[in-house]
Design an enzyme around this catalytic site. Sequence first.
Site, PDB file in Angstrom:
ATOM      1  N   ASP A  33      68.169  -8.893  87.315  1.00  0.00           N
ATOM      2  CA  ASP A  33      68.299  -9.209  85.887  1.00  0.00           C
ATOM      3  C   ASP A  33      68.799  -8.053  85.039  1.00  0.00           C
ATOM      4  OD1 ASP A  33      67.243 -11.822  86.378  1.00  0.00           O
ATOM      5  OD2 ASP A  33      65.301 -10.859  86.611  1.00  0.00           O
TER       6      ASP A  33
ATOM      7  N   HIS B 240      72.441 -16.027  87.683  1.00  0.00           N
ATOM      8  CA  HIS B 240      73.440 -15.151  87.069  1.00  0.00           C
ATOM      9  C   HIS B 240      73.960 -15.799  85.786  1.00  0.00           C
ATOM     10  CE1 HIS B 240      74.168 -13.071  91.195  1.00  0.00           C
ATOM     11  NE2 HIS B 240      73.017 -12.783  90.644  1.00  0.00           N
TER      12      HIS B 240
HETATM   13  P1  IMP Z   1      61.760 -14.929  96.195  1.00  0.00           P
HETATM   14  O1  IMP Z   1      63.072 -14.231  96.261  1.00  0.00           O
HETATM   15  O2  IMP Z   1      61.822 -16.244  95.454  1.00  0.00           O
HETATM   16  O3  IMP Z   1      61.094 -15.036  97.527  1.00  0.00           O
HETATM   17  O4  IMP Z   1      60.776 -14.024  95.299  1.00  0.00           O
HETATM   18  C1  IMP Z   1      60.332 -12.748  95.713  1.00  0.00           C
HETATM   19  C2  IMP Z   1      60.246 -11.803  94.534  1.00  0.00           C
HETATM   20  O5  IMP Z   1      61.544 -11.525  94.067  1.00  0.00           O
HETATM   21  C3  IMP Z   1      59.497 -12.381  93.319  1.00  0.00           C
HETATM   22  O6  IMP Z   1      58.838 -11.320  92.656  1.00  0.00           O
HETATM   23  C4  IMP Z   1      60.602 -12.916  92.445  1.00  0.00           C
HETATM   24  O7  IMP Z   1      60.243 -12.976  91.090  1.00  0.00           O
HETATM   25  C5  IMP Z   1      61.655 -11.863  92.693  1.00  0.00           C
HETATM   26  N1  IMP Z   1      63.020 -12.373  92.460  1.00  0.00           N
HETATM   27  C6  IMP Z   1      63.757 -13.139  93.283  1.00  0.00           C
HETATM   28  N2  IMP Z   1      64.969 -13.377  92.753  1.00  0.00           N
HETATM   29  C7  IMP Z   1      65.012 -12.724  91.581  1.00  0.00           C
HETATM   30  C8  IMP Z   1      66.030 -12.556  90.592  1.00  0.00           C
HETATM   31  O8  IMP Z   1      67.153 -13.046  90.684  1.00  0.00           O
HETATM   32  N3  IMP Z   1      65.681 -11.800  89.506  1.00  0.00           N
HETATM   33  C9  IMP Z   1      64.458 -11.212  89.391  1.00  0.00           C
HETATM   34  N4  IMP Z   1      63.496 -11.334  90.294  1.00  0.00           N
HETATM   35  C10 IMP Z   1      63.760 -12.087  91.390  1.00  0.00           C
HETATM   36 MG    MG Z   2      68.926 -13.175  87.052  1.00  0.00          MG
END
Ligand code: IMP
Ligand code: MG
Length: 513
Positions: free
Chosen positions: A27, A55
């Site tokens: 982000d 995105h």
């Molecule tokens: P997962 O990728 O859904 O398994 O989540 C694992 C960790 O990564 C969690 O803390 C999510 O909030 C974080 N996370 C996954 N994708 C993003 C993203 O695009 N932006 C911010 N945090 C993310």
């Molecule tokens: Mg994002």
Amino acid sequence: MKNALVAYLAERPEFKTAAVVDNQWGDTGKGKIVAALSSWADIIVRGTGGANAGHTIYQDDKRYVLHIVPCGILTHGKINVIGRGVAVDPAVLLEDLTQVEHPSRLLISKDAHLVLPQHILLDCVRENSAAGKIGTTGRGIGPCYEDHLARIGLKVMDLLNPDVLRTKLERNLERRRAELSQKDALPKLRSLLLSDQFAHGNLWDRNSATVLNVHWIVEHYSKYGQKLKDMIINADTYLQERVGKARILLEGAQGLLLSVDYGTYPYVTSCDCSRYGLARGAGLLPEQVDFTLGTVKAFAMTRVGKGAFPTELGGEKSEEWCNLGITEQDEQKQCPAADINSDDPFEQGVAVRRAGGEYGSTTGRPRRVGWLDLPLLRHAVSINGPQIVLTKLDMLSECESINICDAYRYSGPSQYVCHSQFGEGPVLSQSGKLLQKAIVADEVLRHCAPQYRKFPGWQCDISGITNQDDLPRELRDLTRFVEDQTGANVIAGSVGPANDQLFMMSSPALVRA
Ligand code: IMP
Ligand code: MG
């Protein structure tokens, strides 16, 4: 009009393959940078992550949130590739495409990982139990990559052959059934299976012990296969034939600190979000990438979900608050007048979040916010390389003063071996020790108290600035400090979501080079 980054690359024809990666917990505004560079590139490639990514791009006054499809889809005449490292949920992919009126061309690696209903169910069921909660996005990403390593995963090409799809699905579910059928998981599982997302119970085979209806999945996913079949290719060969000739842009997802290899383990996502993982997920070698640009939100950071965050404004209270499942509207109601210059760090955090619009684009969750953390940035730069772009520079415009963490005071158990900042052999991390470079493990970071340098803010609107010479002196001093402290070269800055709110920043280091 060419934007500043495109002009920069256009002047360097030796750079044929470029990558944009995130140096924090995601982000940081990568979407905008990738979209800005799309007009330079012939081919835009995603190599990692899946529908967990969001995105956000603003184009022609419209806001797009893309999850799986590369941001180049919005630029006419480009070729977009979903590489072998991506976790593809075909439903989300097709949904992404419906947002775009005239999508440019899309190709999908036959080897990309397939996200299936059982992955999403497992992800949600696990997050529903207190133990082992990560705060995931619930998009099935962890279980999908796990299946790949456990050698029971499915690939995009399996969508094109119903018999193979059925055989692999049965083998997969044979292994996954036990976890799905656990007594504790059943109430959550039932409610998910009856929801809209899972076809109101059609996915649930009530007559058998298999829980999931294999027949339904095969039928449903074969239809996705038919819709996607003309896009599925051997993307490795496609890109290897073009690398060094065409201009290729690799689009990172998530951030270095969420990398399963280099991030704040175990509170990470399940793939390698570094420049190495990105190249590999695109089917390229890291040395085939000529130029890597890392995005850094300035001068605050955010994180979603659980996990240590030493500079978090409001500390544990903020972590708990942001993980309650509240929305932006809930927060607005409960903290209507949060002040960005408040003495209460929690309240200040709410105000910074509001100023930066820091609410998840995939989940809508409030993002936890904190000050820029240089020990973590030094780590990120050591992996992703020194070129960085500072994004969202306008977020803290109203702050009277800005803190930057330049070291930690460690107060945990004396058991961690680390290397000194000069890389001179291992030293034991003792309680009370000052750390310049983060030891990137959750159990260490939890015991790290940030040491801050306080800087005056600039307190004026900078969103219209298009030239670095017009930046307030306070902001330039902060930038110089970040460079001196981390060895990074700040090559560009971004002051808003629009394509032209972007300018080059020729750091002294870059001029010297
Ligand atoms: P997962 O990728 O859904 O398994 O989540 C694992 C960790 O990564 C969690 O803390 C999510 O909030 C974080 N996370 C996954 N994708 C993003 C993203 O695009 N932006 C911010 N945090 C993310
Ligand atoms: Mg994002």
